[in-house]
Design a protein around this motif. Structure first.
Motif: not given
Length: 580
Positions: A150-177
């Motif tokens: 919260v407060c100064d760390k409020e953006i950290w929650a969005a960062n965690a969500g972004m990292i999860f979806y970045a994992g999905m991006l990585f998975g979609s690329v690497i799983s096909g290969v």
């Protein structure tokens, strides 16, 4: 989802054509294929648990600074004395809709409030607090509250969500290969084991960096579990019968969303939500003995006997007799290497512009879809009711998409869906800011209409894109579109957190306005893409360059007439060019 046009999936290799003939002979989508399809739908059900659980795990409850030296402080007011202490310690909030400041408190000395109680004016200096108390009404506990994002760390929650979806991006690329190199079955199986282990372990995490690491792993493992499974199901089904399995595979995901809403409503603690949604993944350990390898992949690897064994098993289930002896000539089994380079999508002007539009539409529809889902907690209605209804509207959305694409084409239904969805989302500003008290239902209905339309558009854009890309670059084009879709999901958490940081009526409406505005733009730009229904699809890059360029004269005539009516003196080149 795969386009149902026969020409879109006819293999150019003799082995591929032979396999297609055999699959059609044994039933196309018979009992065995249906059984495999049901099994491979289970990862989609699990994906419904994880892809949107940040709504509950990373949700930030209402909060304020904790009273220093008051051991039993709670967000809920305990009595008159407690209220008096709060008023002396915590300044009133200047933000609409908040009673107390979330991040600041009046300065105190020596950890004692008594020294400052004599001064009761609001002119006292304020300091940032380092401890908070949270409202336990909506959530009993969330990870965001547990580690104070919260407060100064409020953006950290969005960062965690972004990292999860970045994992999905990585998975979609690497799983096909990996699936092309080692097979669909082992990639799916290993991914399931990783997903189960990481998601169960996540429940006991107490530090932010480890939470983000496991979220990335889970995101990658989810994508790498359902994509190879889907490919197995499609590659064991004949080309003519692939449309319906592709559409129906969305429903287990929607069911997973509804089950997630029920679990979250029942327990309201992120620890138990994570555990209860993780344990069902253990069931897939038995999949190694239930699901076969793709016969199409086995043939490309010259493992002919194994491919024939899978096909004969399918024939036996479907009660179809196959001739004895070899089904394929070993000497003629070669891998189909007819695919062209991804770069070729951008070497021709028309195909380049069309590709850019497709990628843009994928990014916007993913941004709007996941953004509307993650934004459930921002609306002034019950979070669990909103999330549950949002999952429920997925069912009519898929039904509508299935109906309209076969009768009215792909382009116009996508355009109308995005425009109606965009208008609904943008219109929430009026119900939020100008409607009288108790108008939350209007806002909810408008948001649900937006969600329904965007969900339908997501289904349509997949089919349309598959059919627009020439055969030789279809895999590369769809892979690129998937990357842009994941980029859209990675942006979505930041737009949601923007609304939460502003708060008030504008904070509630702003994310919906952004999602609605980009949806409107996407809907309009889609009109520059050609229709594909009942048309011979492009095979080569040259076919793609010529496809649909001169067959929409009425559309352009309408724009030309409008320009003439409005007495524009300048030539509207954009509207008089042929379709791209």
């Amino acid at each position: 989802m795969i386009g149902d046009n026969k020409d879109s999936c006819v293999s150019k290799s003799p082995t591929g054509r032979k396999l297609e003939e055999i699959l059609e002979k044994i039933g196309g989508f018979g009992l065995y294929q249906k059984w495999i399809f049901v099994l491979t739908c289970y990862p989609y059900f699990l994906a419904g648990f994880f892809m949107l659980n940040p709504v509950f795990i990373l949700g930030v409850p209402e909060h304020r600074c904790a009273i220093p030296g008051y051991a039993n402080d709670t967000y809920e007011i305990q009595g008159e004395e407690h209220l008096h202490l709060i008023n002396l310690t915590i300044p009133r909030s200047t933000v609409e809709g908040r009673e107390y400041d979330r991040c600041q408190m009046f300065e105190y000395q020596n950890n004692s409030l008594i020294l400052n109680w004599l001064n009761t004016t609001d002119s006292r200096p304020m300091v940032k607090c380092n401890k908070w108390v949270y409202d336990r009404t909506v959530f009993t506990n969330t990870f965001a509250a547990q580690v104070d994002l919260v407060c100064d760390k409020e953006i950290w929650a969005a960062n965690a969500g972004m990292i999860f979806y970045a994992g999905m991006l990585f998975g979609s690329v690497i799983s096909g290969v990996l699936a092309d190199r080692y097979g669909r079955k082992p990639v799916m199986y290993v991914s399931v084991l990783v997903m189960a282990a990481a998601s169960i372990g996540l429940a006991w995490v107490t530090v932010y960096w480890l939470f983000c690491l496991l979220e990335f792993i889970i995101g990658a493992a989810i994508t790498a579990s359902f994509m190879p499974g889907y490919v197995i199901s499609i590659e064991i089904t004949s080309c003519k019968k692939r449309f319906w399995p592709g559409m129906v595979s969305n429903y287990p995901y929607a069911i997973g969303l509804l089950v997630l809403a029920g679990i979250a409503y029942g327990v309201r603690d992120w620890f138990y939500i994570e555990l209860y949604t993780s344990f069902p993944g253990i069931i897939m350990i038995c999949y190694w003995w239930l699901i076969p390898e793709s016969p199409r992949w086995l043939l490309t690897e010259r493992r002919v006997k194994e491919a024939e064994a899978v096909i004969r098993t399918a024939a036996k289930w479907n009660k179809v007799e196959l001739p004895s002896g070899d089904l394929f000539d070993k000497n003629s089994v070669v891998e189909d290497k007819s695919n062209a380079s991804f770069v070729q999508l951008f070497t021709h002007k028309v195909l380049c512009i069309r590709t850019v539009l497709i990628f843009f539409n994928w990014m916007v529809v993913a941004l709007a879809y996941f953004g509307l889902a993650l934004n459930s907690g921002n609306l002034s209605v019950d979070l669990y009711l909103n999330f549950g209804l949002s999952g429920l509207v997925e069912f009519p959305a898929y039904l509508i998409a299935t109906y309209v694409v076969e009768r009215f084409g792909r382009r116009i239904p996508y355009c109308i869906s995005m425009i109606i969805g965009g208008i609904s989302c943008v219109s929430t500003i009026f119900s939020i800011k100008y409607a009288p008290e108790g108008s939350e239902v209007i806002t909810l209905v408008l948001a649900l209409i937006g969600r329904l339309c965007v969900t339908a558009a997501f289904s349509i854009v997949y089919i349309h894109s598959v059919e627009l890309f020439p055969t030789v670059v279809r895999n590369a084009g769809m892979g690129g579109a998937s990357v842009f879709a994941r980029a859209g999901t990675m942006i979505a958490p930041y737009i949601v957190i923007l609304g939460e940081s502003i708060s008030g009526a504008m904070g509630e409406a702003l994310p919906l306005i952004i999602f609605g505005a980009v949806s409107l733009i996407s809907g309009i730009t889609s009109l520059w893409l050609p229709e594909t229904l009942n048309r011979d699809l492009p095979e080569t890059v040259e076919d793609g360059e010529k496809f649909g360029r001169y067959n929409e004269l009425l559309f352009y005539s309408a724009f030309s007439y409008l320009a003439h009516t409005l007495q524009f003196n300048c030539k509207l080149t954009l509207f008089t060019l042929p379709l791209i």
